[in-house]
Design a protein around this motif. Structure first.
Motif, PDB file in Angstrom:
ATOM      1  N   ALA A  26       0.628   3.267 -10.052  1.00 36.51           N
ATOM      2  CA  ALA A  26       1.786   4.093  -9.709  1.00 36.51           C
ATOM      3  C   ALA A  26       2.320   4.831 -10.932  1.00 36.51           C
ATOM      4  O   ALA A  26       2.728   5.994 -10.837  1.00 36.51           O
ATOM      5  N   ASN A  27       2.297   4.180 -12.084  1.00 37.07           N
ATOM      6  CA  ASN A  27       2.782   4.840 -13.296  1.00 37.07           C
ATOM      7  C   ASN A  27       1.804   5.873 -13.829  1.00 37.07           C
ATOM      8  O   ASN A  27       2.217   6.900 -14.360  1.00 37.07           O
ATOM      9  N   PHE A  28       0.507   5.619 -13.700  1.00 35.98           N
ATOM     10  CA  PHE A  28      -0.465   6.576 -14.206  1.00 35.98           C
ATOM     11  C   PHE A  28      -0.616   7.800 -13.311  1.00 35.98           C
ATOM     12  O   PHE A  28      -0.903   8.884 -13.788  1.00 35.98           O
ATOM     13  N   VAL A  29      -0.483   7.643 -12.009  1.00 33.58           N
ATOM     14  CA  VAL A  29      -0.631   8.783 -11.096  1.00 33.58           C
ATOM     15  C   VAL A  29       0.727   9.242 -10.583  1.00 33.58           C
ATOM     16  O   VAL A  29       0.809   9.959  -9.591  1.00 33.58           O
ATOM     17  N   SER A  42       5.124  12.689  -4.583  1.00 32.07           N
ATOM     18  CA  SER A  42       4.338  12.208  -5.719  1.00 32.07           C
ATOM     19  C   SER A  42       3.592  10.935  -5.307  1.00 32.07           C
ATOM     20  O   SER A  42       4.080  10.144  -4.516  1.00 32.07           O
ATOM     21  N   ALA A  43       2.422  10.761  -5.867  1.00 28.24           N
ATOM     22  CA  ALA A  43       1.608   9.588  -5.538  1.00 28.24           C
ATOM     23  C   ALA A  43       2.306   8.300  -5.969  1.00 28.24           C
ATOM     24  O   ALA A  43       2.195   7.276  -5.293  1.00 28.24           O
ATOM     25  N   GLY A  44       3.020   8.347  -7.057  1.00 28.35           N
ATOM     26  CA  GLY A  44       3.768   7.179  -7.508  1.00 28.35           C
ATOM     27  C   GLY A  44       4.839   6.754  -6.527  1.00 28.35           C
ATOM     28  O   GLY A  44       5.068   5.567  -6.304  1.00 28.35           O
ATOM     29  N   PRO A  49       6.658   1.522  -3.401  1.00 30.17           N
ATOM     30  CA  PRO A  49       7.242   0.566  -2.441  1.00 30.17           C
ATOM     31  C   PRO A  49       6.392  -0.680  -2.213  1.00 30.17           C
ATOM     32  O   PRO A  49       6.919  -1.726  -1.832  1.00 30.17           O
ATOM     33  N   LEU A  50       5.107  -0.594  -2.472  1.00 30.74           N
ATOM     34  CA  LEU A  50       4.262  -1.789  -2.357  1.00 30.74           C
ATOM     35  C   LEU A  50       4.681  -2.866  -3.354  1.00 30.74           C
ATOM     36  O   LEU A  50       4.536  -4.061  -3.082  1.00 30.74           O
ATOM     37  N   THR A  55       6.784  -8.223  -4.381  1.00 30.97           N
ATOM     38  CA  THR A  55       7.813  -9.027  -5.023  1.00 30.97           C
ATOM     39  C   THR A  55       8.564  -9.875  -4.002  1.00 30.97           C
ATOM     40  O   THR A  55       8.809 -11.061  -4.228  1.00 30.97           O
ATOM     41  N   THR A  56       8.902  -9.281  -2.874  1.00 23.95           N
ATOM     42  CA  THR A  56       9.615 -10.017  -1.828  1.00 23.95           C
ATOM     43  C   THR A  56       8.753 -11.140  -1.259  1.00 23.95           C
ATOM     44  O   THR A  56       9.233 -12.261  -1.063  1.00 23.95           O
ATOM     45  N   LEU A  57       7.487 -10.850  -1.019  1.00 23.17           N
ATOM     46  CA  LEU A  57       6.585 -11.887  -0.517  1.00 23.17           C
ATOM     47  C   LEU A  57       6.437 -13.023  -1.527  1.00 23.17           C
ATOM     48  O   LEU A  57       6.445 -14.199  -1.156  1.00 23.17           O
ATOM     49  N   THR A  58       6.329 -12.686  -2.789  1.00 22.51           N
ATOM     50  CA  THR A  58       6.208 -13.704  -3.827  1.00 22.51           C
ATOM     51  C   THR A  58       7.458 -14.571  -3.890  1.00 22.51           C
ATOM     52  O   THR A  58       7.373 -15.798  -4.000  1.00 22.51           O
TER      53      THR A  58
END
Length: 87
Positions: A26-29, A42-44, A49-50, A55-58
């Motif tokens: 996400a940061n590179f694209v 933007s692709a990022g 959101p993933l 993070t929520t699942l973890t």
């Protein structure tokens, strides 16, 4: 001693790797245009959101401490990448 070693479930390791991969990609694209149903974003913005989902699942499955560790790992990996990409 062997009994003092931390043992992580394989599923937590997979989630950590997925989180880190999504954050890095996400940061590179981040500024590459992406057309979705006629809308250009933007692709990022499409990928980021993933990270919230992972993070929520973890947090729900493995607890807050594990989620915080994964987030810190993503931060350090991004800093590490930024140092090597810097011109």
């Amino acid at each position: 001693a062997y009994r003092d070693r931390l043992v992580y479930p394989d599923s937590l390791i997979v989630v950590a790797m997925a989180f880190n991969a999504v954050v890095m990609v996400a940061n590179f694209v981040g500024q590459k245009p992406l057309a979705i149903a006629g809308l250009i974003i933007s692709a990022g913005s499409a990928l980021f959101p993933l990270t919230y989902l992972l993070t929520t699942l973890t947090t729900e499955v493995f607890g807050r401490k594990s989620a915080n560790s994964i987030i810190r790992m993503g931060l350090f990996c991004n800093i590490f990448a930024a140092v090597f990409v810097y011109k």
